[in-house]
Design an enzyme around this catalytic site. Structure first.
Site, PDB file in Angstrom:
ATOM      1  N   LYS A 199      65.510  52.367  16.256  1.00  0.00           N
ATOM      2  CA  LYS A 199      65.543  51.127  17.054  1.00  0.00           C
ATOM      3  C   LYS A 199      64.475  50.221  16.472  1.00  0.00           C
ATOM      4  CE  LYS A 199      64.096  48.786  20.107  1.00  0.00           C
ATOM      5  NZ  LYS A 199      63.631  47.402  19.854  1.00  0.00           N
ATOM      6  N   GLY A 252      53.710  51.154  18.214  1.00  0.00           N
ATOM      7  CA  GLY A 252      53.649  49.905  18.963  1.00  0.00           C
ATOM      8  C   GLY A 252      52.446  49.898  19.885  1.00  0.00           C
ATOM      9  N   SER A 253      52.595  49.242  21.022  1.00  0.00           N
ATOM     10  CA  SER A 253      51.458  49.071  21.929  1.00  0.00           C
ATOM     11  C   SER A 253      51.149  50.377  22.669  1.00  0.00           C
ATOM     12  CB  SER A 253      51.759  47.965  22.938  1.00  0.00           C
ATOM     13  OG  SER A 253      52.910  48.298  23.689  1.00  0.00           O
ATOM     14  N   THR A 254      49.909  50.542  23.050  1.00  0.00           N
ATOM     15  CA  THR A 254      49.496  51.721  23.816  1.00  0.00           C
ATOM     16  C   THR A 254      50.198  51.721  25.174  1.00  0.00           C
ATOM     17  OG1 THR A 254      47.421  51.889  22.632  1.00  0.00           O
ATOM     18  CG2 THR A 254      47.462  52.857  24.833  1.00  0.00           C
ATOM     19  N   GLU A 255      50.393  50.535  25.719  1.00  0.00           N
ATOM     20  CA  GLU A 255      51.092  50.400  27.005  1.00  0.00           C
ATOM     21  C   GLU A 255      52.508  51.003  26.935  1.00  0.00           C
ATOM     22  OE1 GLU A 255      51.674  46.265  27.611  1.00  0.00           O
ATOM     23  OE2 GLU A 255      52.687  46.517  29.532  1.00  0.00           O
ATOM     24  N   GLY A 257      53.561  53.011  24.596  1.00  0.00           N
ATOM     25  CA  GLY A 257      53.395  54.426  24.244  1.00  0.00           C
ATOM     26  C   GLY A 257      53.344  55.308  25.490  1.00  0.00           C
ATOM     27  N   GLU A 275      52.020  56.164  17.369  1.00  0.00           N
ATOM     28  CA  GLU A 275      51.030  55.455  16.545  1.00  0.00           C
ATOM     29  C   GLU A 275      50.778  54.138  17.269  1.00  0.00           C
ATOM     30  OE1 GLU A 275      49.488  53.070  14.327  1.00  0.00           O
ATOM     31  OE2 GLU A 275      51.098  53.236  12.837  1.00  0.00           O
ATOM     32  N   CYS A 309      47.541  47.555  13.168  1.00  0.00           N
ATOM     33  CA  CYS A 309      46.956  48.445  14.171  1.00  0.00           C
ATOM     34  C   CYS A 309      45.565  48.894  13.731  1.00  0.00           C
ATOM     35  CB  CYS A 309      47.868  49.626  14.409  1.00  0.00           C
ATOM     36  SG  CYS A 309      48.495  50.327  12.894  1.00  0.00           S
ATOM     37  N   GLU A 406      42.736  45.209  22.005  1.00  0.00           N
ATOM     38  CA  GLU A 406      43.363  44.866  20.733  1.00  0.00           C
ATOM     39  C   GLU A 406      43.915  43.447  20.816  1.00  0.00           C
ATOM     40  OE1 GLU A 406      47.137  46.925  19.525  1.00  0.00           O
ATOM     41  OE2 GLU A 406      46.025  47.232  17.671  1.00  0.00           O
TER      42      GLU A 406
END
Ligand code: NAI
Ligand code: MG
Length: 502
Positions: A199, A252-255, A257, A275, A309, A406
């Site tokens: 995706k 992508g974003s930690t959110e 993730g 990651e 990142c 970030e």
């Protein structure tokens, strides 16, 4: 920062691809989304529509997962020898290499990055990654294990381990290095014999779609690689929650993730690798060679417009040299040609999207309102396109969002320090742990600090050094697992212990 003029057009062949009605690659066939919906992809340098792409959703993800399951369990892919698999991956690398110019143009128009940078870094790194992984297909060895079963003292056994592909893998990638992130994900999956539903990011789907055409031409069997374009909240979420996906790999974003972990846990406990974000410290010690550290610090934050990142977004400089280093980096920022990535002189293109431009400007405004000062930059550039000026902030405080969070843009906070013994603790004071760097002429000190930094990637007297052989990934909330290197292969294989009683 110099504003450059309009850029030359892309080549005819590139535009012929971009102008196509882009479809989903499922089971070896290009097809529209089940809903018939499409969405628009923009050129961030001029805010114009660049392409129209199929909007895949849950139904398409389901078809793609079914195709990947079939291809994993039957058909030519599981029958192939490791050597044949390696040759196919190598062939894909060759085809990519033969089309560097086209891929660089697609990447520049879709993401905004300078074409020359894509041609020198993104595409060659992707080629190299595929070649590195092609070599591993024939080297996924198990062990033989001497066992001593206490309750069967007289029995004899032969025990060994097999490394088997984890199965159907869902891969969700971001927009900052569209092709390279596809390569980092596909390389180890294909090398280990997995099948994939990829995706891609809604902002930048085009280079992975072009890669899909090469995958077809190279001769990968149908269903081994399926590519679904669509949005994160719909297609991405459906993939992360799909009960027949064995592993999900996300960048992508930690959110998001955290949402992936939750979806994996609530569906089928699929394996997860992540990651995620970073807020990487870059430390300039008093004995550093500033002729290297200054351009190094500029590269650390301005490469890929700070949309990295591992961007060196917290620059710690000893007080004795603080002004000199800040001024040196500011001078580098002033020299950057800010403009459309297709301009051969371009040093920095636009942010990938208006949302990203607003997010970065929002962080700068918050910092400036709280008392930080911009030595250079500090605002969006005064032109069409999603441009942001390369920026250095000083007079920040540790609790400010520009220090904690970030930003993912060309914005570095420069912070002076007194005591080199204390700086590692300050550098480690982050929820993230993706990358870190230190600049010093004292090699022993450099090694000692490298050991104490809590980050998955540490650079000494350099920054942004990537190689297919080097594992990449994060400590703390920067992620789970590693990409690249042979470390990645462990996360795409299951270990099976087989015991034969003799
Ligand atoms: P994002 O994490 O929302 O998007 C990355 C990928 O995840 C895209 O393919 C997106 O479609 C997908 N996605 C989004 N929501 C999802 C969901 N609920 N379930 C499954 N997949 C989903 O990142 P976004 O919004 O593009 O950028 C936000 C911030 O994230 C950036 O400002 C940056 O700080 C960080 N980021 C970090 C990256 C990295 O390389 N570690 C790359 C991109 C963004
Ligand atoms: Mg998002």
């Amino acid at each position: 920062m110099i504003l450059t003029a309009e850029a030359p057009a892309a080549r005819k062949e590139t535009m012929a691809f971009i102008d196509q009605q882009h479809q989903l690659l499922i089971d070896g066939q290009w097809q529209p989304a089940a809903s018939g919906k499409t969405f628009e992809v923009k050129n961030p340098a001029n805010e114009q529509t660049l392409a129209q792409v199929a909007e895949g959703d849950r139904a398409d993800i389901d078809l793609a997962v079914k195709a990947a399951r079939r291809a994993f369990e039957s058909g030519p892919w599981p029958q192939m020898t490791p050597s044949q698999r390696g040759q196919l991956i190598w062939k894909l690398a060759d085809m990519l290499e033969q089309n560097v110019e086209e891929f660089a143009e697609i990447e520049s128009l879709d993401n905004g990055k300078p074409k020359v940078v894509a041609a020198a870094a993104d595409i060659p790194l992707a080629v190299d990654l595929f070649r590195y992984m092609a070599g591993w297909t024939t080297k996924l060895e198990g062990n033989t294990l001497p066992i001593s079963v206490p309750y069967l003292p007289d029995a004899e056994f032969h025990s060994f381990t097999l490394r088997e592909p984890v199965g159907v893998v869902g891969q969700i990638i971001p927009w900052n290095f569209p092709l390279l992130m596809a390569a980092w994900k596909l390389g180890p999956a294909l090398a280990t014999g997995c099948t994939v539903v990829l995706k891609v990011a809604e902002e930048t789907p085009l280079s992975a779609l072009r890669l899909g055409h090469l995958i077809q031409e190279a001769g990968f069997p149908p269903g081994v690689v399926n590519i679904v374009t669509g949005f994160g909240e719909t297609a991405g979420a459906a993939l992360a929650a799909h009960p027949d996906v064995d592993k999900v790999a996300f960048t992508g974003s930690t959110e998001v993730g955290k949402l992936i972990v939750k979806a994996a846990g609530e569906s089928n406990l699929k394996k997860v690798t992540l990651e995620l974000g970073g807020k990487s410290p870059n430390i300039v010690l008093p004995d550093a060679d500033l002729s290297a550290a200054i351009p190094g610090a500029a590269n650390a934050i301005f490469f890929n417009h700070g949309q990295c990142c591992c961007a060196g977004s917290r620059l710690f400089v000893h007080q004795s040299q603080f002004d000199e280093v800040v001024e040196g980096v500011a001078e580098q920022a002033r020299q950057i040609n800010l403009g459309p990535g297709m301009d051969p002189q371009c040093g920095m293109g636009p942010m990938v999207s208006q949302i990203q431009q607003e997010r970065v400007c929002g962080y700068m405004d918050a910092g400036l309102n709280a008392g930080a000062q911009a030595v250079v930059g500090g605002k969006r550039a005064d032109r069409d396109g999603y441009f942001v000026e390369p920026t250095i902030l000083v007079n920040t405080q540790p609790e400010m969002s520009v220090i904690q969070e970030e930003i993912f843009g060309p914005v570095v906070a420069a912070v002076p320090f007194d005591d080199p013994e204390q700086i590692v603790a300050e550098a480690n004071d982050s929820i993230y742990g993706l990358a870190a760097a230190v600049w010093t002429r004292d090699i022993s000190r450099g090694h000692k600090i490298a050991k104490r930094l809590r980050a998955g990637n540490v650079w000494v007297n350099c920054y942004n050094i990537f190689d297919a052989a080097l594992p990449f990934g994060g400590y703390k909330q920067s992620g789970w697992g590693r990409e690249m290197g042979h470390a990645a292969l462990d996360l795409y294989t299951e270990t099976k212990a087989v015991t034969v009683q003799l």
